[in-house]
Design a protein around this motif. Structure first.
Motif, PDB file in Angstrom:
ATOM      1  N   ASN A   1       0.825  -1.212   0.000  1.00  0.00           N
ATOM      2  CA  ASN A   1       0.000   0.000   0.000  1.00  0.00           C
ATOM      3  C   ASN A   1       0.853   1.253   0.000  1.00  0.00           C
ATOM      4  O   ASN A   1       1.738   1.408   0.847  1.00  0.00           O
ATOM      5  N   PHE A   2       0.591   2.125  -0.948  1.00  0.00           N
ATOM      6  CA  PHE A   2       1.175   3.460  -0.915  1.00  0.00           C
ATOM      7  C   PHE A   2       0.053   4.439  -0.633  1.00  0.00           C
ATOM      8  O   PHE A   2      -0.925   4.499  -1.376  1.00  0.00           O
ATOM      9  N   LYS A   3       0.176   5.176   0.503  1.00  0.00           N
ATOM     10  CA  LYS A   3      -0.852   6.170   0.814  1.00  0.00           C
ATOM     11  C   LYS A   3      -0.155   7.501   1.015  1.00  0.00           C
ATOM     12  O   LYS A   3      -0.143   8.048   2.111  1.00  0.00           O
ATOM     13  N   LEU A   4       0.487   7.966  -0.023  1.00  0.00           N
ATOM     14  CA  LEU A   4       1.321   9.153   0.141  1.00  0.00           C
ATOM     15  C   LEU A   4       0.544  10.415  -0.211  1.00  0.00           C
ATOM     16  O   LEU A   4      -0.186  10.458  -1.190  1.00  0.00           O
ATOM     17  N   GLU A   5       0.730  11.433   0.660  1.00  0.00           N
ATOM     18  CA  GLU A   5       0.087  12.713   0.374  1.00  0.00           C
ATOM     19  C   GLU A   5       1.031  13.561  -0.448  1.00  0.00           C
ATOM     20  O   GLU A   5       0.620  14.337  -1.301  1.00  0.00           O
ATOM     21  N   TYR A   6       2.307  13.421  -0.152  1.00  0.00           N
ATOM     22  CA  TYR A   6       3.284  14.246  -0.837  1.00  0.00           C
ATOM     23  C   TYR A   6       4.639  13.553  -0.808  1.00  0.00           C
ATOM     24  O   TYR A   6       5.016  12.965   0.195  1.00  0.00           O
TER      25      TYR A   6
ATOM     26  N   HIS B   1      -3.101   4.588  -3.107  1.00  0.00           N
ATOM     27  CA  HIS B   1      -4.192   5.372  -2.533  1.00  0.00           C
ATOM     28  C   HIS B   1      -3.949   6.860  -2.802  1.00  0.00           C
ATOM     29  O   HIS B   1      -2.815   7.329  -2.684  1.00  0.00           O
ATOM     30  N   TYR B   2      -4.990   7.579  -3.122  1.00  0.00           N
ATOM     31  CA  TYR B   2      -4.839   9.021  -3.316  1.00  0.00           C
ATOM     32  C   TYR B   2      -6.139   9.719  -2.994  1.00  0.00           C
ATOM     33  O   TYR B   2      -7.205   9.130  -3.060  1.00  0.00           O
ATOM     34  N   HIS B   3      -6.011  10.992  -2.649  1.00  0.00           N
ATOM     35  CA  HIS B   3      -7.220  11.779  -2.418  1.00  0.00           C
ATOM     36  C   HIS B   3      -7.806  12.159  -3.752  1.00  0.00           C
ATOM     37  O   HIS B   3      -7.084  12.515  -4.682  1.00  0.00           O
ATOM     38  N   GLU B   4      -9.102  12.112  -3.805  1.00  0.00           N
ATOM     39  CA  GLU B   4      -9.773  12.300  -5.088  1.00  0.00           C
ATOM     40  C   GLU B   4      -9.346  13.603  -5.767  1.00  0.00           C
ATOM     41  O   GLU B   4      -9.204  13.655  -6.977  1.00  0.00           O
ATOM     42  N   ASP B   5      -9.154  14.655  -4.969  1.00  0.00           N
ATOM     43  CA  ASP B   5      -8.854  15.937  -5.606  1.00  0.00           C
ATOM     44  C   ASP B   5      -7.357  16.119  -5.866  1.00  0.00           C
ATOM     45  O   ASP B   5      -6.930  17.163  -6.313  1.00  0.00           O
ATOM     46  N   GLU B   6      -6.556  15.094  -5.592  1.00  0.00           N
ATOM     47  CA  GLU B   6      -5.118  15.251  -5.825  1.00  0.00           C
ATOM     48  C   GLU B   6      -4.700  14.503  -7.079  1.00  0.00           C
ATOM     49  O   GLU B   6      -4.177  13.395  -7.037  1.00  0.00           O
ATOM     50  N   GLU B   7      -4.955  15.150  -8.204  1.00  0.00           N
ATOM     51  CA  GLU B   7      -4.701  14.515  -9.495  1.00  0.00           C
ATOM     52  C   GLU B   7      -3.223  14.166  -9.673  1.00  0.00           C
ATOM     53  O   GLU B   7      -2.892  13.183 -10.306  1.00  0.00           O
ATOM     54  N   ASP B   8      -2.341  15.001  -9.091  1.00  0.00           N
ATOM     55  CA  ASP B   8      -0.911  14.754  -9.303  1.00  0.00           C
ATOM     56  C   ASP B   8      -0.474  13.428  -8.689  1.00  0.00           C
ATOM     57  O   ASP B   8       0.386  12.744  -9.229  1.00  0.00           O
ATOM     58  N   MET B   9      -1.106  13.049  -7.566  1.00  0.00           N
ATOM     59  CA  MET B   9      -0.731  11.771  -6.947  1.00  0.00           C
ATOM     60  C   MET B   9      -1.205  10.608  -7.804  1.00  0.00           C
ATOM     61  O   MET B   9      -0.531   9.599  -7.932  1.00  0.00           O
ATOM     62  N   LEU B  10      -2.400  10.752  -8.398  1.00  0.00           N
ATOM     63  CA  LEU B  10      -2.888   9.714  -9.305  1.00  0.00           C
ATOM     64  C   LEU B  10      -1.953   9.599 -10.504  1.00  0.00           C
ATOM     65  O   LEU B  10      -1.548   8.510 -10.897  1.00  0.00           O
ATOM     66  N   GLU B  11      -1.568  10.763 -11.040  1.00  0.00           N
ATOM     67  CA  GLU B  11      -0.673  10.741 -12.207  1.00  0.00           C
ATOM     68  C   GLU B  11       0.661  10.092 -11.872  1.00  0.00           C
ATOM     69  O   GLU B  11       1.204   9.328 -12.662  1.00  0.00           O
ATOM     70  N   ALA B  12       1.149  10.409 -10.678  1.00  0.00           N
ATOM     71  CA  ALA B  12       2.424   9.811 -10.260  1.00  0.00           C
ATOM     72  C   ALA B  12       2.287   8.286 -10.236  1.00  0.00           C
ATOM     73  O   ALA B  12       3.154   7.557 -10.737  1.00  0.00           O
ATOM     74  N   GLY B  13       1.168   7.816  -9.691  1.00  0.00           N
ATOM     75  CA  GLY B  13       0.912   6.369  -9.644  1.00  0.00           C
ATOM     76  C   GLY B  13       0.867   5.788 -11.040  1.00  0.00           C
ATOM     77  O   GLY B  13       1.446   4.737 -11.317  1.00  0.00           O
ATOM     78  N   GLU B  14       0.171   6.488 -11.922  1.00  0.00           N
ATOM     79  CA  GLU B  14       0.050   5.985 -13.296  1.00  0.00           C
ATOM     80  C   GLU B  14       1.404   5.924 -13.989  1.00  0.00           C
ATOM     81  O   GLU B  14       1.685   5.019 -14.770  1.00  0.00           O
ATOM     82  N   GLU B  15       2.244   6.903 -13.669  1.00  0.00           N
ATOM     83  CA  GLU B  15       3.571   6.881 -14.293  1.00  0.00           C
ATOM     84  C   GLU B  15       4.362   5.661 -13.814  1.00  0.00           C
ATOM     85  O   GLU B  15       5.000   4.981 -14.609  1.00  0.00           O
TER      86      GLU B  15
END
Lengths: 126, 876
Positions: free
Chosen positions: A60-65, A96-110
């Motif tokens: 599990n990765f639950k990183l905010e930043y 895991h990412y907060h819905e409004d934090e698109e950059d974290m989702l993008e990081a995951g996708e990368e």
């Protein structure tokens, strides 16, 4: 195997690595002054774990930043986990990412682009 | 002559024909007529002239009356002829009709006779009378019924035949082949096969028959598959005339080119439950309807029989099992009977001994009650164990001593659950010793957990009295020694504290509330140069020591008395070793009634620490000076808003490093008529970031200086390999993760063209109040190459820009900044930047240059800055 349980601070993440209870989690913020020093025991642990992993590892990765330097270490961790996959054991990354934090989702996708490990994206509730 | 006239003449001829008269008759009639005429004429002549001559004949014919008589006489024969002919014609007509009627009736008789004989192939043409029609219908109905009856007879005969076979076999295999043989024969089919459903989705071929020969083909077909499987699934017979070439593998060799043309597949069902399937093949495709009717009948009949056979088989099995079971039960019953008798005997025995026991118990009970009273109130408890370490007896006082209530059950003085591991070992060793030593005695101490969770210290004295017939056990006398232990421990602690204090390098002084010294440790003597004996029991003000110290102690006494709080302070005092900086702690000490009793002063020499602190401050200053200087160098080479505005009057750079020097940096370069601008984010921040920024800065300068035709993406590719080479990340064993993310724009105003390439960073282009996002490539600059992975190149974006287009590039410092007004701090988010950019199309660059710093600081609030922040905006 020993258990790694590091409590997070403003600059460093929470890390739980517990083979016996099949718990693998990095959460919080990661911007330590010296990334290599902070992550060295973690990388060592994962190296050892990769020698004799569980049949199924859910990480599990639950990183905010995380800062750029941490991002490279996270990639190293994923590459190590990929070795486990190559040895025919299951690994799933729960990103895991907060819905409004698109950059974290993008990081995951990368990361998912780079490594051949199945990624599951999970929206974090507040 | 007209046709009508001819007909009339013909008719007249017919009526006046004399053909019915013979020649003689004709002559007689003619003579008679002539005679009558002469006779008449003679009579008339005689009346008139009296004489009869030729003349008189003429003469009388002058009278009309004579003409009339002539006519009457002449018409007589004619009338006769006419009447005779009329009758003749009439009779002929009647005769003809009579003949016709006779013919009709004769035909009908014949018809009736035929029907009577059962010859029913009747000629429809014969039906020209009502009666014939009725007869014919009757005949056709009879024929139809007969055909029907034939079919029914055929079907019922078929059923009888099959039914005979079904009755005479009670085994499915032989039944199936016989049934199949008969069906083939009876239906004039050529071959066939028989399948049994196994109840588990498979049809098993158990009989195959072709041209009088039995064949064995083990074949299994799943329900639903192929023609047979489908039929089984639908439970409806199927007749097919188009048969796949390979359908009957069996036939191909035998039949040659005479393949069957018709195939009938019939499911065998019992109450809608599939039992099997049979199929038969015909040489002709014209198969009479009755075959299908029979098939439907057989489907149920055979299905029922197969079902019955299966049931019979199962019933047989069950019967056999139940017989075996009965046998076993019979045996068991005998055994049980035997047991019951034995038990009864045993019970009687038991009752007897119970009675005996009861009376004994009664006796013991009295004695026990006495003992109980004694033991409950003892200050120690007694336990007796047998040689297997099982508790035989324990005094009731155990509960009270161990802190349990009387109604708590299962309280044991040596409960392994409540012993510490050490205590458990101790007890085990004690048992071991006692068991090995008959008559031996030993004392041991152990801890025990009280009901309220407190620790209890117990001392137990064990004695081996196994040989004593009165006891026959190990006896333990146990008492609570917690209080003793505590006192011992306190004593020990005190002496330890004492020793600590005596050996401490810190000065330790205890002063009572009236300012009298109660205790000083040897360190005090060392510091003030006065022996301890001269210090104790004197007032602090009477001492000949540094007045600054005396003053401090006095003030502390007042302060602690008033506020009951520990104090800490730094003072400088003159000691035997010169001026020392001391950190002194004043700790209030209270008595049992919580009144202030004394104050303990502990003075720690921090002179050395102070010196080091000073040195550290100096070093720190040097470092910050040096960093500040580095910052001056960094800022001297980096562009700022002012220098950017020389080329793009409406532009700004919002640059806010986290530390003095920065890992983020704006970069601007002009070569001939081409402008390059980038927002670069090096890994890390502060000094290491700054060092990396210089590498990036000069590499970028070099690359664009070399060739101005490089696209934005090519510049990033070159920078990527340049960084990797410079940081030696491309060498074996390298472990470098350092690199940079950036957004790079190449602006060619002449062509009105903007090129963009990004390493993890996007470009926002705002045109007429609308924002277009160009996402950068998912790849960073620099870093050790990943093993076994092909790197992609950076993607180049070519944009035709319009005057007034606004472009924005930025590092992740702004979107990643934690803050906000809400309880849970959030990241600033790229979305917030985008929303600000499209909020109002009339916002100018000047507005944004003020808005973003303001919004950033408001967002950050009391949070610390996470990373270097850089945002560049340019209006083209």
């Amino acid at each position: 195997m020993e258990v790694i349980n590091i409590k997070g601070t403003d600059d460093t993440p929470n890390v739980i690595l517990d083979k016996e209870n099949a718990q693998f989690e990095i959460s919080g913020r990661s911007l330590p002054e010296d990334v290599n020093m902070f992550f060295e025991p973690i990388m060592d642990w994962i190296d050892e774990y990769a020698e004799d992993p569980l049949d199924k590892t859910v990480f599990n990765f639950k990183l905010e930043y995380f800062n750029t330097a941490s991002s490279k270490v996270i990639l190293d961790i994923l590459l190590k986990l990929e070795e486990i996959v190559e040895n025919d054991k299951d690994v799933v990354i729960k990103w895991h990412y907060h819905e409004d934090e698109e950059d974290m989702l993008e990081a995951g996708e990368e990361y998912a682009d780079i490594v051949s490990i199945p990624f599951e994206y999970v929206i974090l509730d507040d | 002559m007209s046709k009508k006239n001819k007909k009339i003449i013909k008719r007249l001829k017919k009526y006046f024909s004399v053909s019915f008269l013979s020649e003689t008759e004709l002559y007689v009639m003619s003579f008679f007529t002539v005679f009558l005429l002469f006779f008449t004429w003679a009579g008339v002549s005689s009346l008139t002239s009296g004489r009869f001559t030729i003349n008189s004949i003429f003469y009388i014919h002058t009278k009309p009356f004579v003409w009339f008589i002539d006519f009457v006489i002449l018409s007589l024969p004619l009338s006769f002829v006419f009447f005779v002919n009329y009758h003749k014609i009439k009779t002929a007509k009647l005769k003809k009709e009579l003949n016709k009627l006779y013919d009709n009736s004769r035909q009908n008789v014949e018809l009736a006779e035929k029907i009577g004989r059962g010859e029913l192939d009747l000629d429809v043409k014969a039906a020209d009378s009502k009666l014939s029609e009725v007869l014919l219908n009757l005949g056709q109905n009879l024929k139809h019924n007969q055909e029907k009856e034939n079919v029914l007879n055929w079907i019922s005969k078929g059923k009888d035949l099959i039914s005979d076979i079904l009755r005479s076999y009670n085994n499915i295999e032989s039944l199936s082949i016989e049934v199949l043989k008969k069906i083939i024969e009876y239906n004039s089919a050529v071959q066939g096969a028989f399948y049994i459903y196994d109840g588990k989705g498979m049809l098993k071929n158990i009989a195959t028959y072709a041209y009088g020969r039995q064949r064995f083909i083990k074949q299994e077909i799943p329900v639903g598959k192929g023609l047979i499987g489908e039929t089984a699934y639908e439970k409806q017979y199927v007749f097919r005339t188009e048969i796949p070439d390979d359908y009957f593998t069996l036939t191909s060799g035998i039949l040659g080119d005479r393949k069957p043309k018709g195939l009938l597949i019939v499911p065998l069902v019992q109450e809608d439950e599939l039992q099997g399937v049979y199929e038969i093949a015909f040489i002709s495709e014209n198969v009479p309807e009755k075959v299908f009717t029979l098939a439907e009948e057989l489907s149920r009949m055979i299905g029922q029989t197969i079902y019955n056979l299966k049931i019979n088989k199962r019933t047989e099995q069950l019967l056999k099992e139940s017989q075996e079971m009965t046998e076993i039960l019979k045996k068991n019953e005998e055994q049980l009977k035997q047991n019951a008798i034995e038990m009864l005997e045993a019970q009687e025995q038991l009752e007897k001994s119970n009675k005996l026991l009861e009376s004994q118990i009664q006796e013991v009970e009295h004695g026990r009650k006495k003992l109980q009273a004694l033991l409950t109130n003892a200050s120690e408890f007694i336990s007796i164990y047998n040689e297997r370490q099982q508790l035989l007896f324990e005094s009731p006082s155990v509960k009270r001593i161990l802190g349990y209530d009387d109604d708590d059950e299962d309280v044991r003085g040596m409960d392994p659950e409540l012993l510490t591991p050490k205590g458990y070992r101790t007890i085990n060793e004690l048992f071991q010793y006692l068991l090995e030593t008959p008559g031996g005695q030993r004392t041991a101490q152990y801890t025990y957990l009280k009901k309220n969770g407190e620790k209890l210290f117990l001392e137990t004295r064990g004695t081996n009295l196994l040989h004593d017939p009165a006891i026959r056990g190990l006896i333990f006398n146990t008492r609570d020694i917690t209080e003793r232990k505590r006192a011992e421990k306190e004593e020990r602690m005190k002496s330890r504290m004492q020793s600590l204090s005596e050996n401490s390098p810190d000065m330790i002084i205890r002063i009572n509330t009236s300012g009298k010294l109660i205790y000083v440790n040897p360190a005090v003597t060392v510091f003030v140069g006065v022996p301890a004996s001269e210090l104790v029991k004197k007032r602090i003000s009477e001492l000949k020591i540094d007045p600054r110290f005396i003053q401090f102690v006095k003030e502390s006494l007042i302060s602690i008395r008033d506020e009951n709080k520990e104090i800490i302070s730094e003072i400088t005092i003159t000691s035997s070793e010169g001026e020392r900086v001391m950190e002194i702690k004043g700790i209030p000490e209270y008595n049992d009634d919580n009144d202030l009793e004394s104050i303990l002063f502990v003075a720690h020499d921090i002179t050395e620490i102070k010196i080091i602190e000073q040195q550290l401050k100096e070093k720190n200053k040097k470092i910050s000076d040096s960093i500040n200087y580095a910052q001056r160098i960094q800022s001297s080479i980096l562009p700022d808003t002012k220098s950017l505005q020389q080329h793009f009057p409406r532009s700004f750079i919002f640059y806010r490093p986290k530390d003095v020097v920065s890992g983020d940096f704006p970069w601007f370069f002009k070569k001939d008529d081409t402008y390059y601008v980038a927002a670069v984010d090096c890994t890390g921040h502060g000094v290491p970031g700054a060092l990396l920024s210089f590498i990036g800065y000069f590499l970028l300068n070099n690359i664009v200086n070399t060739d101005k035709n490089y696209t934005a993406a090519e510049i990033l590719d070159k920078l990527h390999y340049g960084v990797r080479k410079n940081l030696k990340q491309d060498q074996e064993g390298a472990n470098g993760r350092d690199g940079m993310d950036l957004a790079l724009c190449k602006i060619s105003p002449e062509k009105g063209e903007l090129q963009f390439a990004g390493a993890h960073r996007p470009l926002y282009l705002v045109r007429n109040g609308e924002l277009i996002e160009f996402k950068g490539t998912r790849k960073g600059i620099g870093g050790t190459p990943l093993p076994r992975r092909v790197e992609k190149d950076f993607e180049n974006n070519i944009i035709k820009y319009q005057k007034g287009d606004k472009i924005f590039i930025f590092s992740d410092g702004l979107p990643d900044q934690i803050g906000g007004k809400e309880e849970r701090k959030k990241k600033y988010q790229a979305r917030r930047i985008r929303e600000a950019l499209v909020e109002d199309p009339s916002h100018t660059m000047a507005y944004y240059s003020r808005f973003f710093p303001k919004d950033f600081f408001e967002w950050m609030g009391e949070e610390k800055q996470v990373d270097d922040v850089l945002l560049i905006g340019i209006e083209l």
